[in-house]
Design a protein around this motif. Structure first.
Motif, PDB file in Angstrom:
ATOM      1  N   HIS A   1       0.999  -1.434  -0.209  1.00 31.89           N
ATOM      2  CA  HIS A   1       0.090   0.091  -0.046  1.00 31.89           C
ATOM      3  C   HIS A   1       1.043   1.200   0.043  1.00 31.89           C
ATOM      4  CE1 HIS A   1      -3.887  -1.997   1.186  1.00 31.89           C
ATOM      5  NE2 HIS A   1      -3.136  -3.126   1.474  1.00 31.89           N
ATOM      6  N   ARG A   2       0.277   2.544  -0.512  1.00 33.33           N
ATOM      7  CA  ARG A   2       1.015   3.412  -0.703  1.00 33.33           C
ATOM      8  C   ARG A   2       1.317   4.144   0.873  1.00 33.33           C
ATOM      9  NH1 ARG A   2      -1.443   6.662  -5.170  1.00 33.33           N
ATOM     10  NH2 ARG A   2      -0.470   5.076  -6.239  1.00 33.33           N
ATOM     11  N   LEU A   3       2.585   4.706   1.029  1.00 35.26           N
ATOM     12  CA  LEU A   3       2.785   5.205   2.401  1.00 35.26           C
ATOM     13  C   LEU A   3       3.120   6.694   2.483  1.00 35.26           C
ATOM     14  CD1 LEU A   3       3.446   3.031   4.712  1.00 35.26           C
ATOM     15  CD2 LEU A   3       5.827   3.342   4.136  1.00 35.26           C
ATOM     16  N   ALA A   4       2.492   7.249   3.311  1.00 33.05           N
ATOM     17  CA  ALA A   4       2.855   8.792   3.519  1.00 33.05           C
ATOM     18  C   ALA A   4       4.338   9.028   3.794  1.00 33.05           C
ATOM     19  CB  ALA A   4       1.969   9.250   4.449  1.00 33.05           C
TER      20      ALA A   4
ATOM     21  N   THR B   1       9.102   3.887  -5.433  1.00 31.59           N
ATOM     22  CA  THR B   1       7.995   3.352  -5.024  1.00 31.59           C
ATOM     23  C   THR B   1       6.893   3.521  -6.016  1.00 31.59           C
ATOM     24  OG1 THR B   1       7.124   4.961  -3.799  1.00 31.59           O
ATOM     25  CG2 THR B   1       8.888   3.749  -2.825  1.00 31.59           C
ATOM     26  N   ASP B   2       5.880   2.996  -5.871  1.00 34.90           N
ATOM     27  CA  ASP B   2       4.755   3.167  -6.651  1.00 34.90           C
ATOM     28  C   ASP B   2       3.876   4.576  -6.503  1.00 34.90           C
ATOM     29  OD1 ASP B   2       2.711   1.862  -8.630  1.00 34.90           O
ATOM     30  OD2 ASP B   2       1.250   2.168  -6.973  1.00 34.90           O
ATOM     31  N   PRO B   3       3.547   5.389  -7.470  1.00 39.72           N
ATOM     32  CA  PRO B   3       4.212   5.289  -8.759  1.00 39.72           C
ATOM     33  C   PRO B   3       5.408   6.342  -9.034  1.00 39.72           C
ATOM     34  CG  PRO B   3       2.453   6.867  -8.653  1.00 39.72           C
ATOM     35  CD  PRO B   3       2.756   6.320  -7.252  1.00 39.72           C
ATOM     36  N   THR B   4       6.421   5.937  -9.603  1.00 39.82           N
ATOM     37  CA  THR B   4       7.557   6.859  -9.976  1.00 39.82           C
ATOM     38  C   THR B   4       7.568   7.213 -11.458  1.00 39.82           C
ATOM     39  OG1 THR B   4       8.694   6.086  -8.059  1.00 39.82           O
ATOM     40  CG2 THR B   4      10.010   7.118 -10.003  1.00 39.82           C
TER      41      THR B   4
ATOM     42  N   GLY C   1       6.072  -4.673  -7.583  1.00 39.05           N
ATOM     43  CA  GLY C   1       4.653  -4.197  -8.123  1.00 39.05           C
ATOM     44  C   GLY C   1       4.593  -2.808  -8.362  1.00 39.05           C
ATOM     45  N   ALA C   2       5.643  -1.899  -8.274  1.00 41.79           N
ATOM     46  CA  ALA C   2       5.519  -0.299  -8.408  1.00 41.79           C
ATOM     47  C   ALA C   2       5.350   0.115  -9.860  1.00 41.79           C
ATOM     48  CB  ALA C   2       6.610   0.153  -7.625  1.00 41.79           C
TER      49      ALA C   2
ATOM     50  N   GLU D   1       2.642  -7.693 -21.379  1.00 46.84           N
ATOM     51  CA  GLU D   1       1.940  -7.669 -20.064  1.00 46.84           C
ATOM     52  C   GLU D   1       2.927  -7.415 -18.806  1.00 46.84           C
ATOM     53  OE1 GLU D   1      -0.651 -10.085 -17.571  1.00 46.84           O
ATOM     54  OE2 GLU D   1      -0.600  -9.872 -19.580  1.00 46.84           O
ATOM     55  N   GLY D   2       2.608  -6.554 -18.138  1.00 51.74           N
ATOM     56  CA  GLY D   2       3.393  -6.055 -16.663  1.00 51.74           C
ATOM     57  C   GLY D   2       4.338  -5.064 -17.299  1.00 51.74           C
ATOM     58  N   PHE D   3       4.101  -4.629 -18.421  1.00 54.06           N
ATOM     59  CA  PHE D   3       4.835  -3.235 -18.797  1.00 54.06           C
ATOM     60  C   PHE D   3       5.047  -2.216 -17.701  1.00 54.06           C
ATOM     61  CE2 PHE D   3       5.189   0.541 -21.508  1.00 54.06           C
ATOM     62  CZ  PHE D   3       6.479   0.324 -21.888  1.00 54.06           C
ATOM     63  N   GLN D   4       6.261  -1.499 -17.496  1.00 52.70           N
ATOM     64  CA  GLN D   4       6.472  -0.477 -16.481  1.00 52.70           C
ATOM     65  C   GLN D   4       6.113  -0.853 -15.150  1.00 52.70           C
ATOM     66  OE1 GLN D   4       3.920   2.770 -18.009  1.00 52.70           O
ATOM     67  NE2 GLN D   4       5.659   3.826 -19.135  1.00 52.70           N
ATOM     68  N   ARG D   5       6.198  -2.254 -14.725  1.00 51.53           N
ATOM     69  CA  ARG D   5       6.240  -2.505 -13.396  1.00 51.53           C
ATOM     70  C   ARG D   5       7.480  -3.291 -13.090  1.00 51.53           C
ATOM     71  NH1 ARG D   5       1.612  -0.895 -10.736  1.00 51.53           N
ATOM     72  NH2 ARG D   5       0.304  -0.686 -12.360  1.00 51.53           N
ATOM     73  N   SER D   6       7.839  -2.722 -11.509  1.00 50.02           N
ATOM     74  CA  SER D   6       9.162  -3.151 -11.156  1.00 50.02           C
ATOM     75  C   SER D   6       9.799  -4.371 -11.534  1.00 50.02           C
ATOM     76  CB  SER D   6       9.245  -3.306  -9.702  1.00 50.02           C
ATOM     77  OG  SER D   6       8.303  -2.377  -8.962  1.00 50.02           O
ATOM     78  N   GLU D   7       9.339  -5.683 -11.692  1.00 51.27           N
ATOM     79  CA  GLU D   7       9.572  -6.826 -12.077  1.00 51.27           C
ATOM     80  C   GLU D   7      10.146  -6.728 -13.509  1.00 51.27           C
ATOM     81  OE1 GLU D   7       6.664  -6.065 -10.361  1.00 51.27           O
ATOM     82  OE2 GLU D   7       7.134  -6.951  -8.472  1.00 51.27           O
ATOM     83  N   PHE D   8       9.185  -6.015 -14.453  1.00 47.17           N
ATOM     84  CA  PHE D   8       9.552  -6.091 -15.770  1.00 47.17           C
ATOM     85  C   PHE D   8      10.740  -5.206 -16.196  1.00 47.17           C
ATOM     86  CE2 PHE D   8       9.133  -4.293 -20.117  1.00 47.17           C
ATOM     87  CZ  PHE D   8       8.553  -4.959 -20.764  1.00 47.17           C
ATOM     88  N   LEU D   9      10.872  -4.102 -15.202  1.00 47.43           N
ATOM     89  CA  LEU D   9      12.157  -2.983 -15.225  1.00 47.43           C
ATOM     90  C   LEU D   9      13.275  -3.963 -14.757  1.00 47.43           C
ATOM     91  CD1 LEU D   9       9.977  -1.200 -15.373  1.00 47.43           C
ATOM     92  CD2 LEU D   9      11.435   0.476 -14.667  1.00 47.43           C
ATOM     93  N   LEU D  10      13.217  -4.718 -13.699  1.00 47.12           N
ATOM     94  CA  LEU D  10      14.312  -5.370 -13.264  1.00 47.12           C
ATOM     95  C   LEU D  10      14.918  -6.340 -14.504  1.00 47.12           C
ATOM     96  CD1 LEU D  10      16.072  -6.199 -10.683  1.00 47.12           C
ATOM     97  CD2 LEU D  10      14.596  -8.028 -10.347  1.00 47.12           C
TER      98      LEU D  10
END
Ligand SMILES: [Zn+2]
Length: 291
Positions: free
Chosen positions: A55-58, A201-204, A224-225, A245-254
């Motif tokens: 979840h997003r964090l303040a 973090t989600d989103p950057t 998942g960010a 699929e999953g484009f622009q998510r952390s796992e895809f970028l890694l």
């Protein structure tokens, strides 16, 4: 004539009973739909205990998690945007600023502070998505630049936790200039051989990704960010191709070499401390070693 006919009128829906559970006590996970007790969620650093959805964090919460004893000294708290363009879109920028200040209690979309991270003195900046989408205007640019200059003067490592929609369009070209300004300050940090760790973090997205968020000595993302420059819809319309699929998510970028690590938030602090020690920051004498 229809074969089946409703002869009786359906019963009117029962009037909705007001719930006796106070609002905000339970949270529904948007991924696995599990209902989670708010305190349990907070105890696991706002990560779903069932499916590990982050979840997003303040911003303040983020610093509390990272700094030892949740204590830090904040810098440049009073800086506030002057609305240099007198910008108005669907509503005046001045009103948006006032609303952001009222809802978050901050003056702009980042908190910068110094404290100890597992005993290591460090400067950490954390962005607040609740303040105009964590957008980077003149104030954020100035705060990060000052943090980097302070780091050079005191020989400290820097960590920036990004959570941003990109440059703040209500400040036009002035917000874009922050990209170059921060990168120039980062180059000085680099020449001084001081570490800079970037947490995505989600989103950057947008100008933040296109500048300092991708320039860390380590670029670490949360699982998942959403990380990218332009949004997927804009890209699809431009290149007229379906995106994978999953484009622009952390796992895809890694997988494609854009990130160094994906780290679960519950392990982030220990990974950062390990990284800083590896780069020569020692816990006890508290200052990064001079090469
Ligand atoms: Zn979940």
């Amino acid at each position: 004539m229809a074969w089946f006919k409703k002869t009786r009128k359906p019963r009117a829906a029962a009037p909705e009973k007001s719930s006796r559970v106070p609002e905000g006590l339970w949270v529904k996970c948007p991924r696995c739909a599990q209902i989670i007790y708010n305190k349990d969620l907070a105890a696991s650093l706002m990560v779903c205990p069932k499916c590990a959805y982050h979840h997003r964090l303040a911003a303040a919460e983020r610093l509390r998690i990272l700094f030892d004893d949740g204590a830090w000294e904040e810098f440049d708290r009073e800086l506030v945007s002057t609305d240099p363009l007198k910008f108005v879109d669907t509503r005046p920028y001045r009103d948006r600023l006032a609303a952001g200040i009222a809802t978050t209690g901050l003056r702009d979309a980042i908190i910068v502070g110094e404290g100890r991270l597992d005993g290591i003195r460090a400067i950490v900046g954390a962005m607040e998505y609740g303040f105009i989408g964590g957008s980077m205007g003149v104030v954020m640019g100035e705060k990060i630049t000052r943090a980097l200059e302070r780091a050079v003067n005191h020989r400290l490592p820097v960590i920036i936790v990004s959570c941003s929609g990109g440059a703040r369009m209500m400040e036009g070209a002035l917000s874009l200039m922050q990209m170059a300004k921060i990168c120039a300050a980062l180059a000085r940090l680099d020449r001084e051989r001081l570490p800079y760790l970037s947490i995505l973090t989600d989103p950057t997205t947008g100008g933040v990704t296109a500048s300092f968020a991708m320039l860390g000595d380590l670029n670490i993302a949360e699982p998942g960010a959403l990380i990218g420059f332009a949004g997927p819809r804009v890209i699809e319309q431009t290149i007229r191709q379906k995106l994978p699929e999953g484009f622009q998510r952390s796992e895809f970028l890694l997988e494609h070499g854009m990130l160094d690590l994906i780290v679960d938030r519950r392990e982030l602090k220990s990974v950062l401390a390990r990284g800083l020690r590896f780069m020569g920051c020692t816990g006890q004498d508290s200052e990064a070693k001079t090469p």
